[in-house]
Design a protein around this motif. Sequence first.
Motif, PDB file in Angstrom:
ATOM      1  N   ASP A  42       0.856  -1.191   0.000  1.00  0.00           N
ATOM      2  CA  ASP A  42       0.000   0.000   0.000  1.00  0.00           C
ATOM      3  C   ASP A  42       0.883   1.229   0.000  1.00  0.00           C
ATOM      4  OD1 ASP A  42       0.959   0.330   2.547  1.00  0.00           O
ATOM      5  OD2 ASP A  42      -0.909  -0.278   3.540  1.00  0.00           O
ATOM      6  N   LEU A  43       0.279   2.403   0.130  1.00  0.00           N
ATOM      7  CA  LEU A  43       1.041   3.650   0.021  1.00  0.00           C
ATOM      8  C   LEU A  43       1.946   3.885   1.225  1.00  0.00           C
ATOM      9  CD1 LEU A  43      -1.630   6.029  -1.598  1.00  0.00           C
ATOM     10  CD2 LEU A  43      -0.025   4.447  -2.672  1.00  0.00           C
ATOM     11  N   GLU A  44       1.718   3.172   2.309  1.00  0.00           N
ATOM     12  CA  GLU A  44       2.571   3.307   3.498  1.00  0.00           C
ATOM     13  C   GLU A  44       3.701   2.281   3.491  1.00  0.00           C
ATOM     14  OE1 GLU A  44       2.170   5.775   5.538  1.00  0.00           O
ATOM     15  OE2 GLU A  44       0.407   6.452   4.393  1.00  0.00           O
ATOM     16  N   GLY A  45       3.734   1.458   2.472  1.00  0.00           N
ATOM     17  CA  GLY A  45       4.787   0.463   2.374  1.00  0.00           C
ATOM     18  C   GLY A  45       4.467  -0.824   3.076  1.00  0.00           C
ATOM     19  N   ARG A  46       3.195  -1.039   3.439  1.00  0.00           N
ATOM     20  CA  ARG A  46       2.818  -2.283   4.100  1.00  0.00           C
ATOM     21  C   ARG A  46       2.524  -3.354   3.039  1.00  0.00           C
ATOM     22  NH1 ARG A  46       0.327   1.592   7.526  1.00  0.00           N
ATOM     23  NH2 ARG A  46      -1.502   1.576   6.218  1.00  0.00           N
ATOM     24  N   THR A  68       5.821  -3.866   7.278  1.00  0.00           N
ATOM     25  CA  THR A  68       6.624  -3.059   6.355  1.00  0.00           C
ATOM     26  C   THR A  68       7.971  -3.723   6.130  1.00  0.00           C
ATOM     27  OG1 THR A  68       7.623  -1.759   8.122  1.00  0.00           O
ATOM     28  CG2 THR A  68       5.516  -0.962   7.218  1.00  0.00           C
ATOM     29  N   HIS A  87      12.395   1.889   0.751  1.00  0.00           N
ATOM     30  CA  HIS A  87      11.306   2.828   1.014  1.00  0.00           C
ATOM     31  C   HIS A  87      11.490   4.113   0.199  1.00  0.00           C
ATOM     32  CE1 HIS A  87       7.763   3.723   3.372  1.00  0.00           C
ATOM     33  NE2 HIS A  87       8.247   4.971   3.593  1.00  0.00           N
ATOM     34  N   ASN A  91       8.709   5.475  -2.428  1.00  0.00           N
ATOM     35  CA  ASN A  91       8.098   6.816  -2.383  1.00  0.00           C
ATOM     36  C   ASN A  91       8.293   7.540  -3.719  1.00  0.00           C
ATOM     37  OD1 ASN A  91       7.157   6.511   0.232  1.00  0.00           O
ATOM     38  ND2 ASN A  91       8.999   7.402   1.183  1.00  0.00           N
ATOM     39  N   GLN A 132      -2.019   1.434  -5.212  1.00  0.00           N
ATOM     40  CA  GLN A 132      -1.145   0.392  -4.677  1.00  0.00           C
ATOM     41  C   GLN A 132       0.137   0.380  -5.496  1.00  0.00           C
ATOM     42  OE1 GLN A 132      -3.647  -2.951  -5.345  1.00  0.00           O
ATOM     43  NE2 GLN A 132      -4.853  -2.696  -3.488  1.00  0.00           N
TER      44      GLN A 132
END
Length: 777
Positions: A42-46, A68, A87, A91, A132
Motif C-alpha cells: 500500500d502507500l505506506e509500504g505495508r 513493512t 522505502h 516513495n 497500490q
Amino acid sequence: MATQPNPTPFPACTLESGECPIFPGFHQEVLNSLPADLAVLDLEGRFLYINPAAVRDDTMREWLVGKTEEDYCAARGIDPKFARNRHRHLNKSIREKKIVSFEEEYPIQNGRRRWFLRFYSPILDQEGEVAQVIGYGIEITERKAIEQALRASEERYRLLFEGSHDAIAVYGRGTQPLLYNARFLEMLGYTDQELAATNVMDRVHPEDREMLLRNNRDRLAGNPVPRVYEYRALHKDGHVLNIEATFDPICQDGEIIGIQGVFRDITERKRAEEALRESEEKYRLLFDRSNESIAVFATGLKPILVNDRFVELTGYSREELLGTDLRGLVHPEDVARVMENNRRRMEGEEISRVYEFRAVRKDGAVIEIEGSFDLIRRGEQVIGIQGIFRDITERKRIQESLFEQQKEQTIITLAGGIAHDFNNILLGVMGNAALLEDELAGLPSAKSLVKNILTSSARMAELTNQLLAYARGGKHRPEPSSVNEIIEDTLKILHGSLHSSVRVERHLDPAIWPVEADRTQMSQVFLNLFVNALEAMDMGGTLTVRTENVRHATLWHGPGAEQMAAGDYVHIAVTDTGVGMTEETRRRLFEPFYTTKFMGRGLGLAASQGIIYNHRGVIVVDSEQGRGSTFHVILPKSERCLATQSAPSPAATRHNGTILVVDDEETVRDVAGRMLKRLGFQVLLAEDGAAGLALHEQNRSKISLVLLDIQMDGMSGDEVFERMIEIDPEVRVILSSGYEETAVTTTFRCSEKIAGFIQKPYTMATLTRTIDEVLGE
C-alpha cells in the motif's frame, strides 16, 4: 537507464477476491507460481501480498501481510539500510507515478552475498491516483559474478560489447541472458524492462527450441557441440528472424560459469540467397524455354551452355555444339569480322552489341543471323559471353523484296514522268512537222524531209508508249477479247520471220474464257514473248503456246501470284527449248533497260510486265540454263461477252466555233492552236488553270469546246474541270495528257461529265476525229 513507461490506470483492489491486482481475472495461484520475487504494497509500504518466490517460509509470509520492509529486516536481522533504500525508491515511484528500478546487494546468513534488480510499479485508480504498488525483483547474482570475472578487461570488452554491430548476450548456466548490448534489444524489438520480464527461450521459434537447449546443455557439460549454427528467432512484433549464432564458454578457475553468444541477423541474407536461387531458377527456365536461341560461351567463343532453340537453329546436337566453337558455325566469309568484334569487346572497346552475320547449318544451309552479345563478369573479371541469336533469313528476304519493289516503283515513276514530258515535246515536233508538211506541198524535197521527221517522231512515240506501258500509264482501252484470236493474229505477223529450224506448236483451248484486254497492247506482249523465245533458239527448236482456263486455287506460287484474289483466270504459257537463263538474268529480266542483247533497248519485257499488271494480271517466268524457258501470263476472266466490231461513228462536218486551249506548255498551246485554226476554229489560249477559268467565264456563250491539259502547275486540270462544270454544267471538255486516260481520270469526281480524251502526242487526224466525235454527238 532507459525511459520508463507511464503506468496504466487500473482500479485499486485487494487480494481477498483472489484476483491479481494488475491483471483482473488472474487468480492468486498464478502469482504464487511466478519464479520472480513479487509483492503488493500500500502507500505506506505495508505488504498486502507476498509470493512464495520472495519469502519461502509460509509462516513468515503470512506474518508479513500488513507489515513493512523495516519489520521484515528487523525480523530477519538484516541491516535496516536496505529497508530505508527500498522505502526511498517506493516513495519515488508513488510520487512520480512511474516504474522505478534499482540494484541491491543483499547478504544472507552464510555470508554469501546475492544481487537483485528490483522494480516498483504503481497501480493507478480510475481518477489516476496511485492506489497500490507492485514490487518485484530478479536475482542477478550470476551476472554480477560474470561482471566481476571480466572486470580486468572490462573497458576493452565494454567498447567491443556495446559498439558491436552484432547482438551480444552473456548467460549464466541458465538460458536467460544476464548481460546484453543495445543491438541485442534492437534485434528482438524489446526494451530493457520488457526483456527482463520475458523468457528469452519463448522468443526462439518452436521448431528450433529443442536443438538450442540440447546444444546449450552439451556445451555447459563440456561436450563437443558446433560453435556456430543458425536458428530462427521471433521478433516482438511476431515476424521470424534468421539468426547466425556463435557461442563461447566463459570460464573462471577452469570452471565454465557462463556462455557468451554473438548473434547476427541474417534474415536479409537468407532472403537474398532465396531470391538468388529463384533468380537462377527463373534464368534457367528463361534460358531453356526462350523462343530465342541462346548460348553461353567461354571467352574464346567455345560454347559451354546452349538451349534447345540454339540446337534447332544450327541443326547440330548439343554434344556436337559443346565440342566446337562459334567459328565453326559462322560463314567462312564472316568469321574474321565476328572474331574481330569479339576481340575488341574483350579489350573493353565500345562496340555495338548487336550485329548481323551469316551462319552455316549442319545441313549446309546458309542462314542470316542477328546476334546480340553481352559479357558475363564476376567482379571485374570477364568469365564468359552470352549470345542471343535470331534467324532473320526470312526478314532479310522480305526486306530485299521490299527494296526491289521500291526500286521498281521508283523506276516506274521515273519512266512515267519521262514519257509524259517526252510526249509533250513530241506533240510540238509532230504537230509542227505536220503543219509544215501542208505548207511545203509544192516542194517535194522539203516535204520528204518533213516526212522523215514524222517517221522518226512516230518511232520516238512508240518508245514513249513502251515506257508508259512499263509505267502502267499507257493507252489502255480494254474490251472482252479472246486470247486465242490475239495469239493467232500475232503469230501471223511473226510468220515471215520464222526460221525453218523453228517449229511452232499450238495448244489453244477452244473453250477459252474471254478476258478484258486492249488487243493492241496484248498483241505487243505476245509479240515480245515470241521474239524473246526465237532469239533464245538461234540453233532452232520448238516454240509452244498453250492456253487454258484455271482456278486461282490451282495456280503455282510465283512473284505477284499470291496477291491475286480467288477466282477464274486464263493461263497463257509461252515455252521455248532455247538456252535458258542464269539466276541473275531471271531475277533482272523485267528491269527496264536490262538486256542481254548486243543491240537492244531492254524495254520489251519491262513494258510487257507493265501492260499485264495494267490488265490486273501477272507474268512470271520459269527457266534453267540449258533447259529452255516458260513465260506464264495469268489474266482474270471477263464477265462480259466477246466484243463485236462496231461501225465507225459518222464524222462531223461542222468545223467552226471557238475552242479554248488550256495548257501550261507553250509549245503544246501553239501547236494545238495552229491545228485548230487549220481546222477552221476560233482559238483562245490560256497558259494555266486560273487564266483558263477567266477566259471561260468571259466567253462561255461562244465557246464550243475546251481542250484541257490535266497535269499543270498551280491549279490542276481536275480542279479547273470541276470549276467549269459548276459555272456551266453544259460545257464540253476534252481532257489531254501524256498519260493514258484511266491512269489520270480515276480521281475525277465528275468523270461522267468528261466529253472526250486525247493522249499526247496526237496528230491532226487524231485531233480531228476526237473533236468530231464530241461535237457530232
